[in-house]
Design a protein around this motif. Structure first.
Motif, PDB file in Angstrom:
ATOM      1  N   GLU A  55       0.787  -1.313   0.015  1.00 16.56           N
ATOM      2  CA  GLU A  55      -0.022   0.098   0.056  1.00 16.56           C
ATOM      3  C   GLU A  55       0.809   1.235   0.047  1.00 16.56           C
ATOM      4  OE1 GLU A  55      -3.544  -1.810   2.812  1.00 16.56           O
ATOM      5  OE2 GLU A  55      -2.217  -0.247   3.622  1.00 16.56           O
ATOM      6  N   LEU A  56       0.481   2.212  -0.641  1.00 16.02           N
ATOM      7  CA  LEU A  56       1.283   3.538  -0.797  1.00 16.02           C
ATOM      8  C   LEU A  56       0.110   4.759  -0.363  1.00 16.02           C
ATOM      9  CD1 LEU A  56       4.215   4.619  -1.512  1.00 16.02           C
ATOM     10  CD2 LEU A  56       3.130   5.641  -3.729  1.00 16.02           C
ATOM     11  N   HIS A  57       0.387   5.159   0.621  1.00 12.65           N
ATOM     12  CA  HIS A  57      -0.403   6.609   0.897  1.00 12.65           C
ATOM     13  C   HIS A  57       0.451   7.693   0.553  1.00 12.65           C
ATOM     14  CE1 HIS A  57      -2.315   3.410   3.721  1.00 12.65           C
ATOM     15  NE2 HIS A  57      -3.315   4.507   3.553  1.00 12.65           N
ATOM     16  N   ALA A  58       0.115   8.433  -0.633  1.00 16.59           N
ATOM     17  CA  ALA A  58       0.935   9.364  -1.275  1.00 16.59           C
ATOM     18  C   ALA A  58       0.557  10.689  -0.444  1.00 16.59           C
ATOM     19  CB  ALA A  58       0.265   9.390  -2.824  1.00 16.59           C
ATOM     20  N   ALA A  59       1.427  11.573  -0.611  1.00  9.62           N
ATOM     21  CA  ALA A  59       1.216  13.122  -0.154  1.00  9.62           C
ATOM     22  C   ALA A  59      -0.047  13.730  -0.247  1.00  9.62           C
ATOM     23  CB  ALA A  59       2.619  13.717  -0.441  1.00  9.62           C
ATOM     24  N   LYS A  60      -0.579  13.347  -1.510  1.00  8.56           N
ATOM     25  CA  LYS A  60      -1.796  13.983  -1.997  1.00  8.56           C
ATOM     26  C   LYS A  60      -2.759  12.757  -2.301  1.00  8.56           C
ATOM     27  CE  LYS A  60      -4.120  17.363  -5.070  1.00  8.56           C
ATOM     28  NZ  LYS A  60      -3.946  18.166  -6.330  1.00  8.56           N
ATOM     29  N   ALA A  61      -3.771  12.680  -1.386  1.00  2.82           N
ATOM     30  CA  ALA A  61      -4.934  11.931  -1.480  1.00  2.82           C
ATOM     31  C   ALA A  61      -5.449  11.781  -2.671  1.00  2.82           C
ATOM     32  CB  ALA A  61      -5.616  11.775  -0.344  1.00  2.82           C
ATOM     33  N   ALA A  62      -5.821  10.556  -3.269  1.00  2.00           N
ATOM     34  CA  ALA A  62      -6.522  10.830  -4.880  1.00  2.00           C
ATOM     35  C   ALA A  62      -8.072  11.093  -4.503  1.00  2.00           C
ATOM     36  CB  ALA A  62      -6.547   9.486  -5.239  1.00  2.00           C
ATOM     37  N   ALA A  63      -8.773  11.806  -5.238  1.00  2.00           N
ATOM     38  CA  ALA A  63     -10.056  12.352  -5.069  1.00  2.00           C
ATOM     39  C   ALA A  63     -10.928  11.189  -5.562  1.00  2.00           C
ATOM     40  CB  ALA A  63     -10.303  13.660  -5.893  1.00  2.00           C
ATOM     41  N   GLY A  64     -12.019  11.173  -4.905  1.00  6.84           N
ATOM     42  CA  GLY A  64     -13.034  10.376  -5.549  1.00  6.84           C
ATOM     43  C   GLY A  64     -13.142   9.216  -4.829  1.00  6.84           C
ATOM     44  N   PRO A  65     -14.106   8.150  -4.852  1.00  5.83           N
ATOM     45  CA  PRO A  65     -14.217   6.687  -4.355  1.00  5.83           C
ATOM     46  C   PRO A  65     -13.116   6.057  -4.959  1.00  5.83           C
ATOM     47  CG  PRO A  65     -15.876   6.853  -5.903  1.00  5.83           C
ATOM     48  CD  PRO A  65     -15.370   8.238  -5.820  1.00  5.83           C
ATOM     49  N   ILE A  66     -12.504   4.860  -4.097  1.00  4.93           N
ATOM     50  CA  ILE A  66     -11.544   3.995  -4.655  1.00  4.93           C
ATOM     51  C   ILE A  66     -12.153   2.836  -5.312  1.00  4.93           C
ATOM     52  CG2 ILE A  66      -9.583   2.271  -3.622  1.00  4.93           C
ATOM     53  CD1 ILE A  66      -9.559   4.221  -1.068  1.00  4.93           C
ATOM     54  N   ARG A  67     -11.624   2.518  -6.460  1.00  3.74           N
ATOM     55  CA  ARG A  67     -12.122   1.435  -7.216  1.00  3.74           C
ATOM     56  C   ARG A  67     -10.962   0.626  -7.599  1.00  3.74           C
ATOM     57  NH1 ARG A  67     -15.580   5.720  -8.937  1.00  3.74           N
ATOM     58  NH2 ARG A  67     -17.617   5.181  -8.519  1.00  3.74           N
ATOM     59  N   PHE A  68     -10.992  -0.807  -7.261  1.00  6.08           N
ATOM     60  CA  PHE A  68     -10.006  -1.716  -7.784  1.00  6.08           C
ATOM     61  C   PHE A  68     -10.782  -2.510  -8.881  1.00  6.08           C
ATOM     62  CE2 PHE A  68      -8.767  -1.432  -3.133  1.00  6.08           C
ATOM     63  CZ  PHE A  68      -7.606  -0.563  -3.281  1.00  6.08           C
ATOM     64  N   PRO A  69      -9.623  -3.069  -9.695  1.00  2.00           N
ATOM     65  CA  PRO A  69     -10.077  -3.552 -11.003  1.00  2.00           C
ATOM     66  C   PRO A  69     -10.495  -5.157 -10.673  1.00  2.00           C
ATOM     67  CG  PRO A  69      -7.725  -3.706 -10.803  1.00  2.00           C
ATOM     68  CD  PRO A  69      -8.141  -2.881  -9.791  1.00  2.00           C
ATOM     69  N   TRP A  70     -10.190  -5.764  -9.711  1.00  2.00           N
ATOM     70  CA  TRP A  70     -10.905  -7.057  -9.397  1.00  2.00           C
ATOM     71  C   TRP A  70     -12.230  -7.087  -8.471  1.00  2.00           C
ATOM     72  CZ3 TRP A  70      -6.091  -4.972  -7.839  1.00  2.00           C
ATOM     73  CH2 TRP A  70      -6.077  -4.592  -6.453  1.00  2.00           C
ATOM     74  N   LYS A  71     -12.884  -8.032  -8.351  1.00  2.00           N
ATOM     75  CA  LYS A  71     -14.176  -8.257  -7.842  1.00  2.00           C
ATOM     76  C   LYS A  71     -14.112  -8.381  -6.380  1.00  2.00           C
ATOM     77  CE  LYS A  71     -16.188 -10.760 -11.831  1.00  2.00           C
ATOM     78  NZ  LYS A  71     -17.002 -12.034 -11.960  1.00  2.00           N
TER      79      LYS A  71
END
Length: 213
Positions: A55-71
């Motif tokens: 897991e990488l917690h970047a300096a700037k958080a990504a906007a929007g909901p988290i979506r992974f490509p797997w089920k």
């Protein structure tokens, strides 16, 4: 034509270099490329570690909901959890389809998700919400040998290592970031290690050594 080539080419090259050196220009972004991190996890002997969660917690958080490509699903098949380790975003609802000919009763005593699902049979599905980040160890009340793991995360930059111990994360912003490596057999508190890494744009690579039980 000859005069233009001899005089104009150095001017063009110098101009390109000057423009590329200016932060925020199209050329500097093109030269650096999108940030990506290719990481390999190995044990104390240098052997690749499969199915470690990075897991990488970047300096700037990504906007929007988290979506992974797997089920967001973990089946029971041949009296095993499939996949054995699943990464889900915080707040996800995970499906547990039973593909076996016997009944299962899934449970967890882990702090992030304590629950028990009553017995259910073949071709039936039950679901569970995972609202707290952390690691969840799963078992079956009927089949003691069954073990599964769900890693609940709040970052989109997360994935499992392959059979060669590699994982690639991409799209994160530049700056200092926290890197977490988790594996159920790691000899550390919470079965994870944390470190700080600088994301500088472009492609980076790193190797992380962990101690396993």
């Amino acid at each position: 034509m000859t005069r233009f080539t001899r005089v104009g080419l150095p001017i063009f090259v110098a101009g390109f270099a000057a423009l590329a050196a200016v932060p925020g220009t199209m050329f500097s972004a093109w030269a650096a490329g999108p940030a990506s991190l290719r990481l390999q996890v190995v044990d104390a002997s240098g052997v690749p570690v499969r199915d470690a969660v990075v897991e990488l917690h970047a300096a700037k958080a990504a906007a929007g909901p988290i979506r992974f490509p797997w089920k967001m699903g973990m089946a029971q098949k041949n009296q095993q959890f499939t996949p054995g380790t699943l990464i889900v975003a915080k707040g996800s609802t995970v499906a547990f389809p039973n593909l076996d000919t016997v009944r299962h009763s899934i449970y967890s005593f882990s702090k992030p998700a304590r629950f028990e699902i009553d017995l259910y049979g073949r071709d039936q599905t039950r679901t569970q919400i995972f609202a707290v980040t952390g690691s969840v160890k799963l078992g079956c009340n009927i089949h003691d040998q069954m073990r599964g793991y769900i890693r609940v995360t709040d970052t989109p930059y997360a994935a499992k290592t392959d059979h060669n111990g590699y994982v690639t994360l991409s799209g994160m912003g530049n700056g200092a970031a926290r890197l977490t490596v988790w594996h159920p057999r790691q000899r550390t508190p919470g079965n994870e290690t944390r470190s700080t890494i600088a994301i500088n744009g472009g492609a980076q690579s790193q190797k992380v050594k962990v101690s396993l039980r």
